[in-house]
Write a protein that holds these residues in place. Structure first.
Motif, PDB file in Angstrom:
ATOM      1  N   SER A 291       0.142   4.319  -0.805  1.00 39.59           N
ATOM      2  CA  SER A 291      -0.413   5.547  -0.224  1.00 39.59           C
ATOM      3  C   SER A 291      -0.292   5.541   1.308  1.00 39.59           C
ATOM      4  O   SER A 291      -0.130   6.584   1.926  1.00 39.59           O
ATOM      5  N   ARG A 292      -0.325   4.344   1.879  1.00 46.87           N
ATOM      6  CA  ARG A 292      -0.130   4.264   3.327  1.00 46.87           C
ATOM      7  C   ARG A 292       1.312   4.628   3.701  1.00 46.87           C
ATOM      8  O   ARG A 292       1.564   5.362   4.648  1.00 46.87           O
TER       9      ARG A 292
ATOM     10  N   ASN B 179       0.831  -1.199   0.000  1.00 44.58           N
ATOM     11  CA  ASN B 179       0.000   0.000   0.000  1.00 44.58           C
ATOM     12  C   ASN B 179       0.879   1.268   0.000  1.00 44.58           C
ATOM     13  O   ASN B 179       1.262   1.784   1.039  1.00 44.58           O
TER      14      ASN B 179
ATOM     15  N   GLN C 269       1.819   8.200   3.415  1.00 46.78           N
ATOM     16  CA  GLN C 269       1.222   8.873   4.571  1.00 46.78           C
ATOM     17  C   GLN C 269       2.150   8.793   5.783  1.00 46.78           C
ATOM     18  O   GLN C 269       2.327   9.770   6.506  1.00 46.78           O
TER      19      GLN C 269
HETATM   20  C1  LIG Z   1      -4.086   1.830   1.893  1.00 45.58           C
HETATM   21  O1  LIG Z   1      -3.879   2.720   2.959  1.00 45.58           O
HETATM   22  C2  LIG Z   1      -4.808   3.755   3.064  1.00 45.58           C
HETATM   23  C3  LIG Z   1      -4.346   4.732   4.132  1.00 45.58           C
HETATM   24  O2  LIG Z   1      -3.901   4.081   5.288  1.00 45.58           O
HETATM   25  C4  LIG Z   1      -6.185   3.138   3.365  1.00 45.58           C
HETATM   26  O3  LIG Z   1      -7.154   4.160   3.475  1.00 45.58           O
HETATM   27  C5  LIG Z   1      -6.529   2.189   2.242  1.00 45.58           C
HETATM   28  O4  LIG Z   1      -7.737   1.519   2.530  1.00 45.58           O
HETATM   29  C6  LIG Z   1      -5.418   1.162   2.022  1.00 45.58           C
HETATM   30  N1  LIG Z   1      -5.698   0.401   0.809  1.00 45.58           N
HETATM   31  C7  LIG Z   1      -5.650  -0.925   0.779  1.00 45.58           C
HETATM   32  C8  LIG Z   1      -5.914  -1.558  -0.549  1.00 45.58           C
HETATM   33  O5  LIG Z   1      -5.405  -1.610   1.751  1.00 45.58           O
END
Ligand SMILES: *[C@@H]1O[C@H](CO)[C@@H](O)[C@H](O)[C@H]1NC(C)=O
Length: 225
Positions: free
Chosen positions: A66-67, A64, A70
């Protein structure tokens, strides 16, 4: 000490954090002329992370993006210096151009008199050309390249610098070499683990680590002037 701060300390000790003491970046104070030479111990030596794959982040920790972004903080992600995937070219071309003002120590050279006091009869045009030559001859460019920090870092590729040694020596008379004189720090994530001896479990988490990068080099480092 809470467990959450331990990995940070362990890692900083690994890296020998004395490398980055702020005093290295300070300019000489006038009363401090005895300490003229200060070398920066950059680039950092590669960490010997020979701890086995149990210290690597599990695949799901890397999926992930984007995580991770972050966690790092979006403003810490510097696309100029960071890449998540392998960049096409590892080495970047060395920029040998002379930029900005001619350095003060070259400009202030008196080229009109020989050491014995006689006039050199060198005209202003030739003096200027000779100063440009001196500048080019003693110039120390930074060579940039993409460094693979390894599995335990995110982002994994960082643009680092090292001092380009054009000729054998950058000084006249020769003897000095190009050394780091300025650096900047980029924050990256590091997967830090400690082993809990009691229940033999690995405790891991992402932590921030500041990674110093050479941005300028000079002949003799901070030593030459
Ligand atoms: C990835 O991380 C983001 C932020 O923490 C979260 O909102 C999102 O659901 C995650 N996506 C997956 C596919 O796990």
């Amino acid at each position: 000490m809470s467990t959450s701060t331990k990995p940070v300390l362990v890692f900083l000790m690994l890296l020998g954090w004395s490398y980055c003491q702020p005093s290295l970046f300070l300019h000489d104070s006038p009363s401090d002329s005895s300490k003229k030479c200060r070398y920066m111990d950059l680039p950092l030596l590669d960490l010997e992370l020979d701890q086995g794959s149990s210290y690597n982040p599990p695949q799901h920790e890397l999926q992930n993006t984007s995580r991770l972004l972050q966690l790092l903080g979006e403003r810490n992600f510097d696309f100029e210096y960071m890449r998540i995937t392998r960049p096409k070219k590892k080495r970047l071309p060395v920029d040998l151009k002379l930029r900005g003002e001619i350095p003060e120590d070259i400009q202030s050279q008196n080229l009109r008199r020989m050491p014995d006091g006689t006039n050199t009869r060198v005209g202003p045009h030739s003096r200027k050309r000779f100063r440009r030559w001196l500048w080019a001859r003693t110039h120390c460019p930074v060579r940039q390249s993409w460094k693979n920090l390894g599995k335990r870092f995110w982002p994994r590729w960082l643009k680092v610098g090292d001092c380009y040694q054009g000729q054998n020596s950058c000084s006249i008379p020769s003897g000095l070499t190009c050394l780091p004189s300025e650096s900047t720090t980029k924050n990256v994530l590091f997967w830090a683990c400690i082993e809990d001896r009691l229940d033999r479990k690995m405790l891991c988490r992402w932590i921030y680590v500041p990674y110093p990068i050479i941005t300028e080099c000079s002949c003799g480092g901070n030593c030459a002037k």
